[in-house]
Design an enzyme around this catalytic site. Structure first.
Site, PDB file in Angstrom:
ATOM      1  N   SER A 180       0.868  -1.175   0.000  1.00  0.00           N
ATOM      2  CA  SER A 180       0.000   0.000   0.000  1.00  0.00           C
ATOM      3  C   SER A 180       0.901   1.220   0.000  1.00  0.00           C
ATOM      4  O   SER A 180       1.987   1.192   0.574  1.00  0.00           O
ATOM      5  CB  SER A 180      -0.918   0.024   1.227  1.00  0.00           C
ATOM      6  N   CYS A 183       0.461   7.988   2.412  1.00  0.00           N
ATOM      7  CA  CYS A 183      -0.435   9.110   2.680  1.00  0.00           C
ATOM      8  C   CYS A 183       0.335  10.377   3.032  1.00  0.00           C
ATOM      9  O   CYS A 183      -0.024  11.466   2.626  1.00  0.00           O
ATOM     10  CB  CYS A 183      -1.439   8.757   3.766  1.00  0.00           C
ATOM     11  N   GLU A 243       4.210  10.179   3.953  1.00  0.00           N
ATOM     12  CA  GLU A 243       5.601   9.869   4.260  1.00  0.00           C
ATOM     13  C   GLU A 243       6.538  10.584   3.287  1.00  0.00           C
ATOM     14  O   GLU A 243       6.529  10.297   2.087  1.00  0.00           O
ATOM     15  CB  GLU A 243       5.837   8.354   4.199  1.00  0.00           C
ATOM     16  N   HIS A 253       5.428  -0.191  13.379  1.00  0.00           N
ATOM     17  CA  HIS A 253       4.147   0.299  12.869  1.00  0.00           C
ATOM     18  C   HIS A 253       3.170   0.673  13.970  1.00  0.00           C
ATOM     19  O   HIS A 253       2.491  -0.159  14.536  1.00  0.00           O
ATOM     20  CB  HIS A 253       3.508  -0.733  11.949  1.00  0.00           C
TER      21      HIS A 253
END
Length: 902
Positions: A348, A507, A509, A540
């Site tokens: 993703s 999104c 980074e 994470h």
């Protein structure tokens, strides 16, 4: 939505006395000419009526060839498996498409990769088989149970089994999936990772952190790639044949020659062979689509459609081998390469990067030659948006719902600066904005790399786009981004010029890039592309409020009845003692999670080696080394991701104020109130996940005073140094602690401060907090957004709080604002929005994004999701259809402070 459709829906709703609130009518009316082309609208309708489908075709051919090539060099064996999978993908062209190909034979969907992670399918195998057996008796009525979830298949129906809470799989394919998953038991990246992680002396701590959701998920086998920027340079400049020729020449040069690199030098031969194998597979895939288009042309009777199929044949046959000649060919090739990239691994956030600048050479030359018009370009970009929106990522329910919310974060960056420091904005980027305004889809999300050198009319156009309520473009401080690039990658030779090539991966980074010289028809252009490892594969999402909870509870998770950390057995008599234990627990968490992740990623690089992404990014082809051997130019990209920062800050402020400074309550009284949720039911029992509509059960009033005091305690976001300094001190400390952590590449790590959707499930796993937040409710979103309803002094006070620390020293920070549409109505409203954005970024803020929608619309959409299929909101770094979001995130978005004046 066309006006006729809108009027029809409105009349139906009014007949039923239902309020007809369409997204941002106040602002949409200003741009009522902003409609997608008929072709794009038709294909959007196809998308809206398509369910996310899990398919076994790609995994079947991959697995078959992988078994067949047992004994070959691992990287070559994997390449052959990928080649077989791509070569056997069934082509599917939807009528009207001008940009073709997709992840699977289905318009929308993905596929499992049991060689990466298989435990879920093995564990659920019998359940899925039983589900498949009983489906024959299910009625069509069950379809409506998940209709409110858009394309999500949340429940099984008919001949379809729901998998991972999102995908539907035909029941006859379930046994194939279970059988294949069992073949990978003990051999997948996941299983090998677990096997070797258990050799860590503190492995139990790692498992406890995962079980209690202090850490959201392992990245080494869940999403090992992504949250980075792809690079299209080599296919665009040389064509696929050119890459094969380069690999063949390099193979001759390096065969048996270590070239002073030691043993790793010998790996180059195998890497170049793998590149050739994979490219040949991609060429077969493309040519299979060309054959299918030729077949469709042969049976088509409409002359216009027949010509379109003929054009597709010519385009596909050309880009399968050569450098693209036209804008449309370049667009098709980049899209094809993008799909190839995300099909290689569980990914993703494989972001598109500076797309308008990358494709500008073809746009410029086609416009000059009269080969294409601006309107034709806009339509192609609309179609491209739909194709990118169709990309799904196959992951577990926890990852899909709890992190991604169904989004795949294919962010497209606009603006920024060129290599020489001049403005990066161009006419094609303006058309990208225009296409995004006409065809409002969640993907690709746009991010404006704001710089003072960007033209005013370009920035105003972007502000107009933001006003429409799609949540994009988000706005990122270009100066902060380049500063961080220089800081983090100095040891790998980062220069100021190269730092300007960064873009957003995933999104939010910040991801390193580089410049390459592309030649088209004798003219040379400098284009940017990704040049770094995943900027989001690390630790994470550490749940900050949960760490504080365990400090107060002596290391124990009372919800799970697990002793997570060793008991500290300290009385917590002082605020300083609380901070000391918090830091100790936090460092323990980072340390063990970092080492476990290093093991997982090391196994991934050995057995699930990236070949497609390796051949795309500098300097893998030059070095003859894949990602796992640090072939990329920049490798210090792995991070430590955190969640719930402001909830934690407010909780520290409440503890400091109420327990230690004012001594209004003892620490034991605070702990008792938290364990008893201040006398309220847990949010999971109530079914509401914001602070609204929570249910009180204590009738004695025992906790009323402490609960009110906690709610009234100082809160971040009000330009109050009492709370804001806690954030500042935490950020300075966190940056240093993360730099002490070391990735598997022996590179320093750094903080990544985004919530994505993790503030929902991690909030659900957390008891009440000292700031007055109740058990199970969602955390604060982002990292510098105020907790919903606690920013009382206006937006500029919030900006002061957010910029109390230097946001340029970390990868990112995240600011979400919700504005009522009337606040920024008209041309003056557009200017007001741009000025508001500038104000924050000039103060040193890194990122700001907006939801331009009124809360009443969202509440109605929550009750009547079928009436709002096209409604989109900005969550935390990404845009998603409202009806495809989980209720915890919906509740949190509704609860955000809605500014009616700025």
């Amino acid at each position: 939505m066309s006006q006729s459709k809108e009027d029809k829906i409105r009349s139906i709703l009014e007949a039923k006395n239902i309020k007809s609130n369409f997204q941002n009518k106040e602002n949409l009316s200003e741009f009522n000419e902003k409609k997608a082309s008929k072709r794009a609208e038709d294909l959007l309708d196809v998308y809206y009526n398509t369910l996310s489908t899990a398919d076994m075709e790609f995994p079947y051919w991959y697995n078959r060839e992988y078994r067949k090539s047992d004994g070959d060099i691992p990287v070559v064996r994997r390449a052959k498996a990928l080649k077989a999978a791509f070569s056997h993908m069934t082509p599917n062209i939807i009528p009207g498409e001008k940009i073709v190909m997709q992840k699977t034979r289905h318009y929308r969907g993905s596929f499992p990769m049991p060689w990466v992670s298989e435990s879920f399918f093995v564990a659920q195998g019998e359940q899925m088989r039983e589900e498949a057996k009983k489906l024959a008796s299910n009625t069509a009525d069950e379809l409506t149970k998940f209709g409110s979830g858009g394309g999500n298949v949340t429940e099984s129906f008919g001949n379809v089994v729901s998998i991972a809470g999102k995908f539907g799989m035909r029941k006859e394919e379930v046994p194939v999936l279970v059988k294949m998953a069992k073949e990978w038991v003990g051999k997948s990246v996941e299983d090998l990772g677990f096997h070797y992680e258990k050799m860590m002396p503190d492995y139990d701590l790692k498992e406890n952190l995962m079980s209690t959701l202090i850490c959201m998920f392992d990245s080494g086998y869940t999403l090992p790639q992504g949250r980075e920027v792809i690079n299209y340079f080599y296919p665009l400049n040389y064509g696929l044949d050119g890459i094969i020729e380069m690999a063949k020449e390099c193979k001759k040069a390096v065969a048996g020659n270590a070239s002073g690199d030691g043993l790793i030098g010998m790996d180059r031969l195998y890497f170049y062979e793998a590149v050739i194998q994979v490219i040949e597979g991609l060429q077969t895939w493309i040519l299979n689509y060309a054959k299918h288009a030729k077949y469709l042309e042969s049976i088509e009777t409409d002359l216009e459609a027949k010509k379109e199929y003929s054009d597709l044949v010519e385009i596909l046959e050309h880009i399968a081998h050569k450098q693209p000649r036209t804008f449309r060919e370049a667009l098709q090739l980049t899209y094809t390469i993008h799909i190839a990239s995300v099909n290689e691994d569980a990914i993703s956030g494989m972001s598109i990067g500076r797309f308008g600048q990358i494709l500008y050479p073809w746009y410029e030359q086609d416009i000059e030659k009269g080969l294409i018009t601006k309107e034709e370009v806009i339509e192609l970009l609309e179609l491209y948006r739909i194709k990118i929106t169709c990309i799904d990522c196959f992951a577990s329910a926890g990852v899909n719902g709890g992190v991604l919310s169904g989004n795949t974060f294919n962010t497209l960056s606009i603006g920024g600066l060129k290599e020489d420091g001049s403005t990066g904005a161009n006419e094609l980027e303006e058309l990208l904005l225009e296409a995004s305004m006409r065809c409002r889809t969640p993907q690709p999300s746009l991010t404006m790399l704001y710089d003072e050198k960007l033209p005013e009319d370009f920035l105003m156009k972007a502000a107009e786009c933001t006003k429409l309520g799609s949540g994009y473009p988000a706005w990122v401080n270009n100066s902060n981004g380049t500063t961080f690039m220089m800081k983090q990658f100095a040891d790998e030779g980062m220069t100021v010029e190269e730092a300007r090539a960064f873009a957003l991966g995933g999104c939010l980074e910040t991801s390193p890039g580089c410049w390459k010289q592309l030649t088209l028809n004798g003219k040379t252009y400098s284009i940017a592309g990704g040049a770094g490892q995943s900027a989001g594969s690390g630790v994470h999402f550490i749940a900050n409020p949960k760490i504080l909870e365990l400090v107060l509870m002596n290391g124990k998770d009372h919800r799970m009845n697990i002793q997570v950390f060793e008991p500290h057995n300290k009385p917590l008599d002082t605020y300083e003692e609380v901070i000391e234990v918090f830091k100790d627990y936090y460092k323990q968490a980072i340390n063990v999670l970092e080492r476990a992740n290093n093991i997982e990623l090391d196994i991934w690089r050995k057995f699930d080696t990236s070949i497609i992404n390796s051949l795309l990014k500098p300097d893998c082809l030059d070095k003859g080394q894949h990602i796992g051997n640090m072939g990329y130019r920049y490798n210090a990209t792995l991070n430590v991701e955190t969640c719930g920062t402001v909830t934690m800050v407010n909780s520290f402020a409440a503890l400091k104020k109420l327990v230690y400074d004012d001594k209004a309550f003892t620490i034991e009284e605070m702990k008792d109130a938290i364990l008893n949720n201040f006398g309220f039911k847990d949010a999971l029992e109530v079914g509401n996940y914001s602070m609204a509509d929570q249910v009180k059960v204590d009738k004695t009033g025992k906790y009323d005073a402490i609960y009110k005091a906690c709610l009234d305690a100082p809160k971040y976001g009000n330009n109050d140094l009492y709370a804001d300094n806690i954030l500042k001190n935490y950020e300075v400390w966190l940056s240093k602690v993360c730099e002490e952590a070391q990735s598997l590449y022996a590179k320093k790590m750094y903080p990544c401060q985004i919530s994505v959707s993790t503030h929902g499930p991690q909030g659900a796993a957390t008891l009440a907090t000292p700031d007055g937040r109740l058990s199970g409710t969602t955390y604060s979103d982002g990292s510098v957004s105020a907790y919903a309803g606690t920013d009382k002094n206006g937006v500029y006070a919030l900006f002061e709080s957010a910029t109390i620390w230097d946001q340029a020293v970390v990868q990112n920070s995240q600011m979400n604002l919700k504005l009522h549409p009337t606040t920024i109505k008209g041309q003056q409203g557009t200017k007001k929005l741009l000025d508001l954005t500038r104000s924050y970024l000039r103060k040193g803020g890194f990122h700001i994004q907006y939801n331009v929608v009124d809360s009443e619309t969202l509440k109605d959409a929550q009750k009547n999701p079928d009436n709002y299929r096209q409604l989109m909101v900005r969550v935390a770094g990404f845009t998603q259809y409202w009806c495809e979001l989980g209720k915890p995130i919906q509740d949190e978005v509704i609860a955000r402070t809605e500014y009616e004046g700025v």
